[in-house]
Design a protein around this motif. Structure first.
Motif, mmCIF file in Angstrom:
data_model
loop_
_atom_site.group_PDB
_atom_site.id
_atom_site.type_symbol
_atom_site.label_atom_id
_atom_site.label_comp_id
_atom_site.label_asym_id
_atom_site.label_seq_id
_atom_site.Cartn_x
_atom_site.Cartn_y
_atom_site.Cartn_z
ATOM 1 N N PRO A 164 0.779 -1.267 0.101
ATOM 2 C CA PRO A 164 -0.139 -0.017 0.036
ATOM 3 C C PRO A 164 0.920 1.175 0.099
ATOM 4 C CG PRO A 164 -0.199 -1.160 2.176
ATOM 5 C CD PRO A 164 0.522 -1.935 1.152
ATOM 6 N N MET A 165 2.018 1.151 0.550
ATOM 7 C CA MET A 165 2.768 2.553 0.705
ATOM 8 C C MET A 165 4.180 2.458 -0.029
ATOM 9 S SD MET A 165 0.602 4.302 2.714
ATOM 10 C CE MET A 165 1.416 5.669 3.503
ATOM 11 N N LEU A 166 4.495 3.308 -0.887
ATOM 12 C CA LEU A 166 5.675 3.360 -1.627
ATOM 13 C C LEU A 166 6.391 4.508 -1.158
ATOM 14 C CD1 LEU A 166 7.577 1.970 -3.485
ATOM 15 C CD2 LEU A 166 6.663 3.601 -5.246
ATOM 16 N N ALA A 167 7.442 4.150 0.029
ATOM 17 C CA ALA A 167 8.234 5.251 0.501
ATOM 18 C C ALA A 167 9.370 5.373 -0.291
ATOM 19 C CB ALA A 167 8.689 4.998 2.125
ATOM 20 N N THR A 168 10.485 4.925 0.307
ATOM 21 C CA THR A 168 11.630 4.728 -0.470
ATOM 22 C C THR A 168 11.825 3.792 -1.699
ATOM 23 O OG1 THR A 168 12.805 3.132 0.913
ATOM 24 C CG2 THR A 168 13.230 5.486 1.659
ATOM 25 N N LYS A 225 12.087 10.401 8.916
ATOM 26 C CA LYS A 225 11.998 9.023 9.482
ATOM 27 C C LYS A 225 11.613 8.035 8.345
ATOM 28 C CE LYS A 225 11.422 9.374 14.341
ATOM 29 N NZ LYS A 225 10.562 10.725 14.906
ATOM 30 N N LYS A 226 11.447 8.732 7.092
ATOM 31 C CA LYS A 226 11.039 7.770 5.854
ATOM 32 C C LYS A 226 9.454 7.623 5.696
ATOM 33 C CE LYS A 226 15.253 7.952 4.283
ATOM 34 N NZ LYS A 226 15.708 9.154 3.597
ATOM 35 N N TYR A 227 8.915 8.336 6.480
ATOM 36 C CA TYR A 227 7.491 8.475 6.417
ATOM 37 C C TYR A 227 7.040 8.983 5.144
ATOM 38 C CZ TYR A 227 6.106 5.512 10.322
ATOM 39 O OH TYR A 227 6.134 4.302 11.260
ATOM 40 N N ILE A 228 5.836 8.812 4.487
ATOM 41 C CA ILE A 228 5.339 9.483 3.470
ATOM 42 C C ILE A 228 4.531 10.702 4.186
ATOM 43 C CG2 ILE A 228 3.921 9.509 1.553
ATOM 44 C CD1 ILE A 228 4.336 6.643 1.099
ATOM 45 N N VAL A 229 4.647 11.875 3.520
ATOM 46 C CA VAL A 229 3.924 13.241 3.968
ATOM 47 C C VAL A 229 3.134 13.784 2.870
ATOM 48 C CG1 VAL A 229 4.550 15.211 4.858
ATOM 49 C CG2 VAL A 229 6.112 13.709 5.599
ATOM 50 N N LEU A 232 -0.582 8.696 5.894
ATOM 51 C CA LEU A 232 -1.395 8.426 6.707
ATOM 52 C C LEU A 232 -0.884 7.623 7.976
ATOM 53 C CD1 LEU A 232 -1.547 5.292 5.954
ATOM 54 C CD2 LEU A 232 -2.930 5.797 4.261
ATOM 55 N N GLY A 233 0.234 7.812 8.272
ATOM 56 C CA GLY A 233 0.889 6.888 9.229
ATOM 57 C C GLY A 233 1.392 5.425 8.856
ATOM 58 N N ASP A 234 1.434 4.808 9.666
ATOM 59 C CA ASP A 234 1.924 3.335 9.513
ATOM 60 C C ASP A 234 0.881 2.532 9.201
ATOM 61 O OD1 ASP A 234 2.445 0.399 9.889
ATOM 62 O OD2 ASP A 234 4.507 1.118 10.403
ATOM 63 N N PHE A 235 0.700 2.154 7.691
ATOM 64 C CA PHE A 235 -0.598 1.216 7.213
ATOM 65 C C PHE A 235 -0.904 0.177 7.787
ATOM 66 C CE2 PHE A 235 -3.276 -1.042 4.411
ATOM 67 C CZ PHE A 235 -3.934 -0.082 3.776
ATOM 68 N N GLY A 236 0.307 -0.370 7.914
ATOM 69 C CA GLY A 236 0.051 -1.963 8.670
ATOM 70 C C GLY A 236 -0.603 -1.811 10.032
ATOM 71 N N ASP A 237 -0.074 -0.692 10.753
ATOM 72 C CA ASP A 237 -0.572 -0.710 12.080
ATOM 73 C C ASP A 237 -1.892 -0.367 12.339
ATOM 74 O OD1 ASP A 237 1.901 -1.236 13.332
ATOM 75 O OD2 ASP A 237 2.385 0.682 13.881
HETATM 76 N N1 URA Z 1 4.942 2.638 5.368
HETATM 77 C C1 URA Z 1 3.901 3.113 5.970
HETATM 78 O O1 URA Z 1 3.199 2.275 6.485
HETATM 79 N N2 URA Z 1 3.632 4.416 6.200
HETATM 80 C C2 URA Z 1 4.606 5.317 5.358
HETATM 81 O O2 URA Z 1 4.595 6.603 5.544
HETATM 82 C C3 URA Z 1 5.747 4.628 4.709
HETATM 83 C C4 URA Z 1 6.077 3.499 4.699
#
Ligand code: URA
Length: 242
Positions: A164-168, A225-229, A232-237
């Motif tokens: 769901p989330m493509l960060a780096t 911290k390599k979160y996407i801005v 939506l935060g941590d998708f898995g959590d």
């Molecule tokens: N994975 C996530 O769940 N959220 C991010 O912002 C980046 C990676």
């Protein structure tokens, strides 16, 4: 026009005057040929607004994510080849249609990618689904392959890669390396993704120009911290635990 968060645009049916449509932040555009962004419709923006909201609880997060995942799967399937296929209707009249003829499978990047498996099953009954687990190696701090379970004939299938989330892009790039090492041609891989960072897409497009990415939204970037801005935060959590 752009605001502090990105590109602001009137959202609504094209036939309605601008003044009658609300403005919202829509996806950044990109120039990569291999990237498809879902149309920035009122429904998609409303669904993304729900899952980005920190006050949205787990049940709603799952429900609205699933609706976006369904849109991604349907769009992804549109990139697979079809053949002409004529049929007869109950009225005895012929209809010139098409049908998909290849074999497909899903591959989820654990854990968050597993959230997209049901959306794929809802569209493709009894689809085979493989899994890849990649985590950061404590010693080298580089992504490391910990586990994979893939269909043995994966080289003959179109692969829908799910995250769901493509960060780096670190994990997704490694997952594609694994698929290619099992004989899957790069241009038979479709990466389905809810929110991407421009950096992640750039890395993907440079390394795998023939692989198609289908995403719902390209965000502004990554924080330290390599979160996407804005993200939506941590998708898995949020999908599995919160
Ligand atoms: N994975 C996530 O769940 N959220 C991010 O912002 C980046 C990676």
């Amino acid at each position: 026009a752009a605001n502090a968060n990105g590109r602001s645009q009137c959202v609504g049916p094209e036939y309605r005057p601008e003044g009658q449509k609300p403005t919202a932040t829509v996806s950044t555009e990109v120039h990569f040929d291999n990237v498809t962004i879902l149309p920035q419709t009122p429904q998609l923006i409303a669904l993304l607004t729900m899952i980005r909201d920190r006050d949205t609880g787990r049940a709603d997060f799952i429900f609205y994510s699933n609706r976006i995942i369904r849109l991604l799967v349907e769009e992804g399937l549109n990139h697979l080849p079809v053949r002409s296929h004529a049929i007869s209707t109950p009225l005895g009249t012929s209809y010139d249609g098409v049908r998909f003829e290849g074999k497909i499978c899903g591959v989820s990047i654990m854990r968050a990618g597993e959230s997209m498996e049901q959306g794929l099953r809802d569209c493709c009954r009894s689809v085979r689904i493989g899994k890849i687990l990649i985590q950061r190696d404590e010693e080298t701090s580089k992504p490391k392959l910990f586990y994979d379970k893939l269909p043995e004939d994966i080289a003959e299938r179109w692969v829908l890669l799910l995250d769901p989330m493509l960060a780096t892009g670190g994990s997704a790039l490694m997952a594609v390396d694994v698929l290619k090492s099992r004989g899957v041609p790069e241009d038979h891989i479709l990466f389905l993704n809810l929110i991407a960072s421009p950096e992640g897409l750039e890395n993907f497009s440079q390394k795998f120009p023939k692989l198609r990415v289908v995403t719902a939204f390209i965000d502004q970037g990554l924080n330290d911290k390599k979160y996407i801005v804005p993200g939506l935060g941590d998708f898995g959590d949020r999908f599995y635990t919160m």
